[in-house]
Design a protein around this motif. Structure first.
Motif, PDB file in Angstrom:
ATOM      1  N   ASP A 196     -37.403  -2.283   7.431  1.00 36.08           N
ATOM      2  CA  ASP A 196     -35.682  -2.073   7.608  1.00 36.08           C
ATOM      3  C   ASP A 196     -35.456  -0.769   8.474  1.00 36.08           C
ATOM      4  O   ASP A 196     -34.702  -0.779   9.603  1.00 36.08           O
ATOM      5  N   VAL A 197     -36.219   0.105   8.316  1.00 36.99           N
ATOM      6  CA  VAL A 197     -36.399   1.601   8.889  1.00 36.99           C
ATOM      7  C   VAL A 197     -36.877   1.068  10.598  1.00 36.99           C
ATOM      8  O   VAL A 197     -36.182   1.478  11.525  1.00 36.99           O
ATOM      9  N   SER A 211     -34.610   1.655  13.792  1.00 37.65           N
ATOM     10  CA  SER A 211     -34.878   2.549  14.709  1.00 37.65           C
ATOM     11  C   SER A 211     -34.813   1.881  15.937  1.00 37.65           C
ATOM     12  O   SER A 211     -34.588   2.297  17.198  1.00 37.65           O
ATOM     13  N   GLN A 245     -26.202   0.439   8.836  1.00 33.72           N
ATOM     14  CA  GLN A 245     -26.597   1.634   8.454  1.00 33.72           C
ATOM     15  C   GLN A 245     -26.483   2.963   9.763  1.00 33.72           C
ATOM     16  O   GLN A 245     -26.475   3.978   9.468  1.00 33.72           O
TER      17      GLN A 245
END
Lengths: 281, 209, 444, 323
Positions: A3-4, A8, B69
């Motif tokens: 996810d990160v 990014s 997000q």
């Protein structure tokens, strides 16, 4: 974790696309802007010095000075490009000065002062008060030019930088010198002088004896203490050491320093107050 | 209003019913800051509108690509990009206006009208509708700035199409002494307050909700 | 020396001239009386079983007890005349609602109960006997507050009382009943004060008279000259001088704590009428069945101070006084500052009825209220040192918590603020709403 | 018994004082009469003109806004107009007075909701707007000089610095002269005597609380005495000088006591008066402006609700809540 990474990458992609677009636009507009600025500057030169033929550039203290000559090679004057710290960012302006060391024009090139407040420096009303002022004039707020209330920092910066540029031009390019203040033949005694500061009077007492300034004492002042310590006792010491009033006042507290000098000057221009001072120290 | 045509609705909503200035009180910073002269007000309004339209379209087309997000940073980057583009274009091709608007052009980035539309509309609706919405809100913003600037210029300077001697038209002749208050920032608040009052009265009278 | 005074207060037009020189007239027996079961503060009376049983047609004698309540804070009611019970049921009441009442038609004979006889010498009576007599006589505060008198004569053990004050201030404009009572029944007042002092074990008695009644004051001064421990006190003329906290402060310098009773500072005060009623209960054994009231106002054709049997209908009283003029705008029971406006004259005189006023536009200032201009005249006129405008505003906006913070509950509704307000805002009305609402929430 | 017509049932009290907003405002107008008269005696016909225009245009503005034909109405507009006129220079053009009156009534009062709701003193709002907009006509440091009993003279011609702006000038006037008002200044502020007469009348009538002018004038006097710079003959006189010079008297007696924009609690009023005095003297002694009454009062107006909130008086017989 994935996810990160995804987040990014998304952000990076957006940023890269943005950077690419900006670079493209910059490449298109940059030359246009530079060209226009140069054109504007040349236009200004021609406006202030109609007989201009050529100019040569010198740099002093970070400011640019263009010495303007006519076809015969005769000096017409100086166009200074001055940068000074305003209320919010740098103010850049052109100052046209003729050979009599008189200001003949001001042109603000760029600034980021607050619209409606600090941008008063771009108005004719503000600029016109400098036109015709010369090397000899004090260019001192309250004396021959005005600080605009509400825009003290912007206008104050303009006033002091104009004075600085004019001095530089006069001394470096026009062979002018300030008349030194003569005080050798004064009577012995204590002299008092007062000038008005921003928040109230500043009074000095000068002891003059045997053709020399012996002591300089500040009797009263209403300066901002934080700035004042930069000017006192340094400035009086220099005056006593050099025995002249034309000391370099480029300290952290230019205004206070200048006030001390002019108070001393005021004092010596008046009559002595007697041998033992005012008596109410 | 014509609820059957969403495009017309999008367009008119931003101009009248949800006028960002008079109805929602958004983006007050340039509203109060650069409305001293009509030309500045309109210029600012159009600059903001251009950014708004562009960012609305881009965000609407990217909405499926951007994870929720990080949507706010992405929106900001997009908006900031267009603001910078507009700023450079203005500096290159409209230097006078660029000078007059000064710091308020970069401040379009944080104008809540634009981020607000991005968040509330463009990130949820199709591209075409976002475009129309951007046009509507942008026009509404420009209209409001124009009206306020007109009022302030007429009363505060006695001119229209000022500043500067070339373009300015003296409305009341040389003898007129303008009400300097309206030219000053404090006057912007008072003028805006009075205009808000008047629009409220008008809206009430015509029963627009 | 400056006269002692309390903070605030107002000086309304007193308008007492019409009746202050008129001697008390005994009104003839009414044709019928209506005796509400609640004429006092505290638990309402319940009909006595024998009265209830027989219902209509029951013969009663004057002074016969009709209702009572076992609660301590309560007072029995008695039949004011002899006659026949013709109706039992809700009847119009000055408080603005219908309250259970006994209607008696007079037989014209005014026969009294057999037990109506003197209680004997004061010296022979014990404290408890006095309290019992006062309670059985149904005596309540006759100034208008109608607080049962025996309660005030029975302080808790830990609250010794050293001063009894007789309230002869009569600060309400228009009213002169107390004034006349002081002039005509001075001796009975002093005797009543003696009774109270004995019941309370108080060492000092003060009779306070507002200085706009110099004749009454001089009479009192002369009469108490030989009396031990009793003095007359001249009170400055200012409304609401007669409010107990103000009266106590001026007469003794003692400050009754907020929300507390006067006994907290060792003081009990009673109205002059109450003193007379106690005297009559002791000397003649008569329960409280009649009272003196002032009928006045510019709408009254023949203003008078009347001795009226309780339960007499206001309409009958007005008729006796020659009726009221057509221009009458308001019919008020009580004084003009704190009395209650009535929609009808078909209401009985009760124990607390100190006056009946028919007010025309000469007396009543009718104006629409305008917004508060914050002149703060209400603040400076408030004897309780409150901020009426702020309390009223809080109440108006439904912010009862704020109203309570502003001490709304300390307001005793004297009306000074509403009286003085140049914007004519009904401040007292809003404060009253606020108080009710606060109490409602507290009782939840 | 027959009762004709309907009886009115309403909450007690049933009698009310005859005092109304109109009667209070009329009293204020009466109280201002000596000051207005002095203004005309000192500054001539221009003063009369300014006063008439000020009062009339303020009433007109109110009547137009409220769409009422009743010009005088509750009288508050006339008071605002008169007060505004009295704090203007004598030589001010007529249209400045008119715009000032309209600004005072509409921006200063009506947009807040009319009488009773304005946050700031309307007359001072009007003056502030005029000063910002037409500083040139509003004098500033240079004010018309009076010419006693010369009704026809044009006040615009003879001007002088206010005594507050120039210490050199200040010492050329004696205190009695300043008390009577024969000094440069705005129309109604120069004569401390006339203002005092009106003030005493207002206190007597109970319309103003002595605490506000008392706190204001007392603070100005004490600060002037302690920090006045001592340029007058002695410190006591310097204190008095600060009281009678400039707008302190009119400000303390008529502006700071404006009902609507000042606290209602007694302690709050004292604080308000002292606060006005402190700000005025801060501006006079250490600020860049010669006079600070306007801003002193306007700033204190802004904190009035806070003052009220913190000075709720304890009820009679009340005990300290925290105790």
């Amino acid at each position: 974790m994935r996810d990160v990474l995804r987040l990014s990458i998304t952000l990076a992609l957006v940023a890269i696309a943005s950077a690419a677009l900006l670079t493209g636009v910059y490449n298109v507009t940059e030359p246009v802007i530079r060209e226009r600025e140069e054109r504007d500057y040349l236009e200004a030169l021609e406006r202030f010095f109609p007989e201009i033929d050529q100019f040569e550039t010198e740099k002093i203290n970070g400011d640019t000075y263009d010495l303007v000559y006519d076809q015969a090679g005769e000096k017409l004057g100086v166009m200074a490009t001055v940068k000074t710290q305003g209320y919010d960012g740098t103010i850049t302006y052109n100052l046209a000065i003729n050979t009599d060391a008189e200001i003949i024009g001001i042109l603000v090139v760029s600034h980021t002062e607050t619209p409606g407040i600090g941008d008063i420096i771009t108005t004719d009303n503000f600029q016109e008060q400098f036109i015709g002022k010369s090397f000899e004039d004090p260019i001192e707020p309250g004396e021959d030019v005005d600080i605009v209330s509400g825009a003290t920092l912007s206008t104050g910066a303009m006033i002091s930088s104009i004075r600085r540029a004019l001095n530089t031009v006069g001394e470096n390019f026009l062979d002018m010198e300030r008349q030194a203040f003569e005080f050798e033949d004064l009577d012995d005694g204590f002299y008092r002088g007062t000038v008005d500061g921003t928040y109230g009077p500043l009074t000095v007492e000068v002891e003059f004896r045997d053709g020399r300034i012996q002591t300089i004492e500040i009797i009263e002042h209403n300066e901002t203490e934080a700035y004042f310590v930069d000017a006192y006792p340094e400035i009086p010491q220099r005056i006593i050491e050099e025995q002249k009033l034309e000391v370099d006042v480029e300290t952290g507290a230019t205004l206070s320093a200048e006030r001390i000098v002019s108070a001393v000057k005021n004092a010596l221009e008046g009559a002595p107050e007697g041998e033992n001072g005012g008596g109410d120290n | 209003m014509s609820a059957n045509n969403p495009y017309l609705d999008d367009l008119s909503r931003g101009i009248i019913r949800e006028n960002p200035v008079f109805r929602l009180l958004l983006g007050m910073c340039p509203v109060l800051g650069v409305t001293g002269y009509l030309i500045n007000g309109l210029g600012m309004g159009l600059a903001a509108a251009a950014v708004l339209i562009a960012s609305n379209v881009v965000i609407a087309s990217l909405k499926n690509f951007i994870p929720p997000q990080v949507r706010i940073p992405c929106f900001i980057v997009v908006i900031a990009t267009f603001v910078t583009v507009i700023e450079m274009l203005l500096q290159a091709f409209q230097p006078a206006l660029y000078e007059a608007l000064g710091v308020f052009v970069p401040l379009i980035v944080v104008n809540c009208v634009i981020l607000g539309r991005a968040e509330a509309f463009a990130s949820k609706k199709p591209v075409l509708r976002s475009l129309v919405d951007g046009i509507g809100v942008g026009l509404g913003f420009t209209l409001a700035l124009g009206i306020l600037a007109l009022v302030r210029e007429v009363f505060g300077h006695g001119t229209i199409m000022g500043p500067g001697p070339d373009s300015a038209i003296l409305l009341f002749g040389e003898g007129f002494e303008p009400m300097a208050l309206f030219g000053q920032p404090a006057g912007a608040f008072i003028a805006l307050g009075l205009l808000l009052g008047i629009t409220n009265v008008i809206f009430k009278k015509f029963n627009i909700k | 020396m400056a006269e002692p005074s309390f903070k605030g207060g107002v000086h309304p037009a007193y308008n007492k001239e019409a009746t202050s020189t008129l001697a008390i007239v005994k009104m003839p027996l009414p044709q019928k009386v209506v005796v509400p079961m609640q004429q006092h503060i505290g638990a309402p009376c319940e009909l006595l079983a024998d009265v209830e049983k027989i219902e209509k047609g029951f013969e009663v004698k004057a002074g016969q007890k009709l209702g009572d309540n076992k609660g301590f804070v309560s007072a029995p009611v008695h039949a004011p005349i002899s006659g026949t019970v013709v109706d039992i049921g809700p009847y119009n009441h000055p408080l603005g609602m219908k309250i259970n009442a006994v209607t008696i038609e007079s037989d014209g004979r005014d026969e009294w109960m057999d037990n109506t006889k003197p209680a004997g010498s004061l010296d022979d009576l014990s404290v408890d006997e006095i309290r019992k007599i006062v309670r059985e006589a149904g005596i309540v505060g006759l100034g208008g507050a109608t607080f049962p008198a025996h309660v005030k004569l029975s302080p808790p053990e830990d609250k010794p009382i050293d001063i009894v004050i007789i309230n002869g201030a009569e600060c309400e404009p228009y009213l002169t009943a107390d004034h006349r009572v002081m002039l005509e029944k001075a001796e009975e007042i002093i005797f009543g004060l003696r009774v109270m002092m004995k019941a309370l074990g108080a060492s000092e008695g003060i009779i306070g008279v507002e200085n706009n009644k110099p004749d009454a004051y001089k009479l009192m001064e002369r009469l108490v000259a030989e009396e031990e421990n009793i003095s007359a006190f001249s009170l400055p003329t200012k409304y609401p001088q007669g409010a107990e906290k103000m009266l106590i402060y001026v007469a003794t310098g003692r400050v009754v704590p907020a929300g507390a009773l006067p006994m907290e500072v060792g003081v009990v005060n009673h109205n002059v009428g109450t003193a007379v009623a106690i005297t009559q209960a002791i000397r003649e054994g008569k329960p409280l069945v009649e009272r003196v009231l002032t009928v006045t106002g510019s709408g009254i054709n023949q203003p008078a101070n009347l001795l009226v049997r309780l339960g007499t209908l206001v309409s009958e009283v007005l008729e006796y006084c020659g009726g009221i003029s057509e221009s009458t705008l308001k019919l008020v029971v009580g004084g003009p500052m704190m009395g209650l406006a009535q929609p009808t004259a078909d209401i009985p005189v009760i124990k607390g009825t100190s006056g009946i006023l028919a007010l025309t536009d000469e007396d009543v200032y009718l104006a629409e209220s305008s917004p508060c201009i914050r002149c703060a005249k209400c603040v400076s006129s408030c004897p309780m040192n409150l901020m009426p405008t702020s309390i009223a505003q809080a109440a108006e906006h439904g912010n009862y918590k704020r109203a309570e913070e502003l001490y709304a509950l300390d307001c005793f509704e004297c009306g000074c603020c509403s009286y003085i307000c140049p914007s004519k805002i009904p401040l007292v009305q809003w404060i009253r709403i606020g108080k009710n609402e606060i109490m409602k929430r507290k009782n939840k | 018994m027959v009762i004709n017509g309907k009886l009115i049932v309403s909450s007690s009290p049933h009698i009310k004082s005859v005092e109304s907003i109109q009667s209070v405002m009329t009293d204020v107008l009466i109280a201002l009469f000596p000051a207005a008269l002095m203004a005309v005696l000192l500054f001539g016909y221009r003063a009369l003109l300014t006063i008439i225009i000020g009062v009339f245009s303020a009433m007109l503005a109110e009547a137009i806004w409220r769409r009422k034909r009743d010009l005088f109405s509750d009288g508050s507009a006339a008071v605002t107009g008169l007060l505004l006129a009295l704090i203007l220079p004598a030589a001010v053009p007529w249209w400045v007075v008119v715009i000032g009156s309209f600004s005072a009534i509409i921006i200063g009062k009506q947009v807040f909701g009319g009488i009773g709701y304005n946050i700031f003193n309307p007359a001072l709002v009007g003056r502030a707007i005029l000063v910002v907009s037409w500083g040139g006509h509003m004098a500033g440091d240079i004010w018309p000089s009076p010419q006693p009993f010369a009704f026809g003279y044009d006040a615009a011609i003879v001007t002088g610095a206010t005594v507050l702006a120039s210490r050199e000038l200040a010492v050329t006037f004696s205190l009695p002269e300043m008390f009577i008002g024969n000094i440069p200044g705005s129309l109604g502020e120069t004569s401390a005597l006339a203002l005092l007469i009106g003030g005493i009348w207002l206190v007597y009538k109970g319309h103003i609380d002595y605490r506000i002018p008392g706190g204001f004038i007392g603070t100005v006097f004490i600060l002037g005495l302690l920090f006045g710079g001592g340029f007058y003959a002695n410190n006591l006189m310097t204190g008095l000088f600060h009281v009678v010079a400039g707008g302190v008297m009119i400000g303390a007696i008529y502006m700071a006591t404006d009902f609507v924009s000042t606290p209602v609690t007694p302690v709050g009023r004292l604080i308000f008066g002292i606060g006005c005095g402190v700000i005025t003297m801060l501006i006079r002694l250490w600020g860049t402006l010669p006079e600070g009454v306007t801003f002193g009062i306007l700033l204190m107006n802004a904190v009035t609700p806070i003052i009220d909130n913190f000075t709720i008086p304890r009820q009679f017989g009340g005990v300290n809540k925290s105790a």
